[in-house]
Design an enzyme around this catalytic site. Structure first.
Site, PDB file in Angstrom:
ATOM      1  CD  GLN A  69      -1.353  -0.284   3.646  1.00 49.47           C
ATOM      2  OE1 GLN A  69      -2.524   0.052   3.466  1.00 49.47           O
ATOM      3  NE2 GLN A  69      -0.942  -0.762   4.805  1.00 49.47           N
TER       4      GLN A  69
ATOM      5  CG  HIS B 144      -4.038   0.866  -0.267  1.00 46.62           C
ATOM      6  ND1 HIS B 144      -4.179   2.158   0.188  1.00 46.62           N
ATOM      7  CD2 HIS B 144      -4.869   0.119   0.495  1.00 46.62           C
ATOM      8  CE1 HIS B 144      -5.057   2.199   1.176  1.00 46.62           C
ATOM      9  NE2 HIS B 144      -5.498   0.971   1.383  1.00 46.62           N
TER      10      HIS B 144
ATOM     11  CG  ASP C 196      -9.293   0.563   0.374  1.00 49.16           C
ATOM     12  OD1 ASP C 196     -10.472   0.908   0.199  1.00 49.16           O
ATOM     13  OD2 ASP C 196      -8.871   0.084   1.443  1.00 49.16           O
TER      14      ASP C 196
ATOM     15  CD  GLU D 114      -9.606  -3.237   0.487  1.00 45.29           C
ATOM     16  OE1 GLU D 114      -9.713  -3.291   1.719  1.00 45.29           O
ATOM     17  OE2 GLU D 114      -8.528  -3.382  -0.123  1.00 45.29           O
TER      18      GLU D 114
ATOM     19  CG  ASP E  67     -11.819  -3.101   4.685  1.00 43.97           C
ATOM     20  OD1 ASP E  67     -12.080  -3.646   5.766  1.00 43.97           O
ATOM     21  OD2 ASP E  67     -10.921  -2.229   4.573  1.00 43.97           O
TER      22      ASP E  67
ATOM     23  CD  GLN F  24      -8.183  -5.594   4.365  1.00 35.55           C
ATOM     24  OE1 GLN F  24      -7.320  -5.476   5.230  1.00 35.55           O
ATOM     25  NE2 GLN F  24      -8.840  -4.552   3.902  1.00 35.55           N
TER      26      GLN F  24
ATOM     27  CE  LYS G  60      -8.968  -2.608   8.073  1.00 37.84           C
ATOM     28  NZ  LYS G  60      -8.593  -2.475   6.667  1.00 37.84           N
TER      29      LYS G  60
ATOM     30  CB  CYS H 137      -0.870   1.243   7.895  1.00 37.18           C
ATOM     31  SG  CYS H 137      -2.267   2.296   8.355  1.00 37.18           S
TER      32      CYS H 137
END
Length: 416
Positions: free
Chosen positions: A171, A193, A235, A270, A304, A326, A328, A358
């Site tokens: 990303q 990303h 995304d 996404e 997501d 995703q 997560k 992140c």
């Protein structure tokens, strides 16, 4: 082997927690910070340094194994747990979880997770706490059995040892152009990303985003080797729906136009829209997926928001309401549930992308690699942080070390 003590250490996540509602409402960015009032409960400002909490299990032989608890970047949004509070997590760890850990058989990963991570006072534990504790328990089992974490997952879920690497997805953060160049030069499997999280980045009618997609493809042709053909993954944080409306046909039409601008690439989109609830998200995403499949589009929808827990993932996969999920990791909770989520996706012929945030740490990222590889996920996120180099080094090197170990035909003690 038993756990004899539990120790805690404060930590930092690799990025920041951001108030998504405030950003969607138009908060302006000045330098690295966002200006304006926060909207999501728990945020004292729109951008908050990410904190974490390291959870250490002291084993009978004196070895300490660790797991890290933290939240995701957009905590409190899309049905997620509220902003991570290390003091709350520390208190729960000491009062509730530590006594459970001291009596558990740490050699049995799934059984230990089931015993230690039971609900408390009628409610599920914070998912960040589940995530951190389960990482430590996975490392404990790996140490006790002198195996890799991946081998423990394979053993517990009755899977064959893996033979193929999992594609890595990087990303870009806000340094889009520079980080795209880095990704191309390093031959990243899936990119970039893009962090298309505001109207300014998406543009009127999506034109700014469309231009960025074309630029990424052009840059790949300019900088990439002749055989380099990555998947393009963007995304958009719900901005297709925000900008052009929440009608599935119009959203599918837009996604097709994006894909058609770069016909030589597979394009993942996404979070094209946020329909406000898990039930609505499943219904409307299923329509978008059906339209794209009916057109034989090379574009794929990735879910997501509104797909957080293992049960959410099960519902989306069963309804074919996405092409990829995703997973997560801090939002799923126990890392054992991340493994279960990949297997559910595969059983339903839906792509499994082991993501995360992140805001994670090197420890949580390395544990995620082992689960991704063991369960044969379709792709995994380079994490933590928003820089390409560090995250790709942590995840890529961990995967390379894992396969070097597996290919040698021996197991390795857990590296702390």
């Amino acid at each position: 082997m038993q756990i004899t003590d539990v120790i805690l250490a404060p930590g930092q996540g690799a990025f920041f927690y951001d108030d998504q509602d405030a950003i969607r409402a138009g908060a302006l960015q000045e330098g690295f910070v966002y200006v304006g009032q926060s909207k999501t409960p728990g945020f004292r400002s729109i951008r908050v340094p990410a904190s974490s909490l390291s959870l250490g299990l002291v084993l009978h032989d004196g070895v300490v194994v660790w797991g890290d608890a933290m939240g995701v970047q957009y905590s409190g949004a899309g049905g997620r747990d509220p902003l991570f509070d290390p003091n709350t997590i520390s208190d729960l760890m000491r009062r509730v979880i530590a006594p459970r850990l001291l009596g558990v058989d740490a050699s049995r990963f799934l059984a230990a997770c089931a015993e230690v991570l039971q609900p408390w006072e009628g409610s599920r534990l914070p998912l960040s706490l589940e995530y951190g504790v389960s990482q430590a328990l996975l490392r404990a089992a790996a140490h006790i059995h002198r195996k890799t974490m991946a081998a423990i997952v394979c053993s517990e879920f009755d899977l064959m040892l893996p033979t193929r690497k999992v594609p890595i997805y990087c990303q870009s953060g806000d340094a889009r152009e520079m980080n795209v160049d880095k990704m191309i030069l390093k031959g990243v499997d899936v990119l970039p990303h893009g962090l298309i999280n505001s109207r300014q980045k998406f543009g009127i009618g999506g034109q700014t985003f469309m231009d960025f997609v074309k630029w990424v493809a052009k840059r790949i042709r300019e900088l990439g080797t002749p055989n380099y053909h990555p998947v393009l993954h963007f995304d958009v944080y719900g901005w297709i729906g925000q900008e052009i409306g929440l009608e599935p046909q119009r959203i599918a039409d837009f996604i097709c136009r994006v894909s058609e601008t770069v016909p030589e690439f597979t394009v993942n989109i996404e979070s094209p829209a946020d329909f406000g609830s898990t039930e609505a998200q499943i219904d409307e995403y299923a329509k978008i997926v059906s339209i794209l499949d009916g057109r034989n589009s090379r574009a794929r929808v990735v879910v997501d928001e509104r797909c957080n827990t293992l049960e959410d993932i099960r519902l989306f996969a069963a309804a074919k309401a996405t092409h990829l999920v995703q997973i997560k990791t801090p939002d799923v909770g126990s890392i054992a549930d991340t493994a279960r989520a990949v297997l559910i996706c595969k059983a339903n012929k839906v792509g499994a992308y082991v993501g995360g945030s992140c805001t994670e740490t090197d420890l949580s990222a390395r544990a995620s690699v082992h689960v991704s590889v063991a369960t044969r996920a379709d792709m995994m996120l380079a994490k933590p942080g928003m820089g390409v180099d560090e995250a790709l080094s942590i995840v890529g090197n961990e995967q390379n070390r894992l396969f070097a170990t597996l290919n040698r035909g021996v197991s390795d003690p857990e590296k702390s």
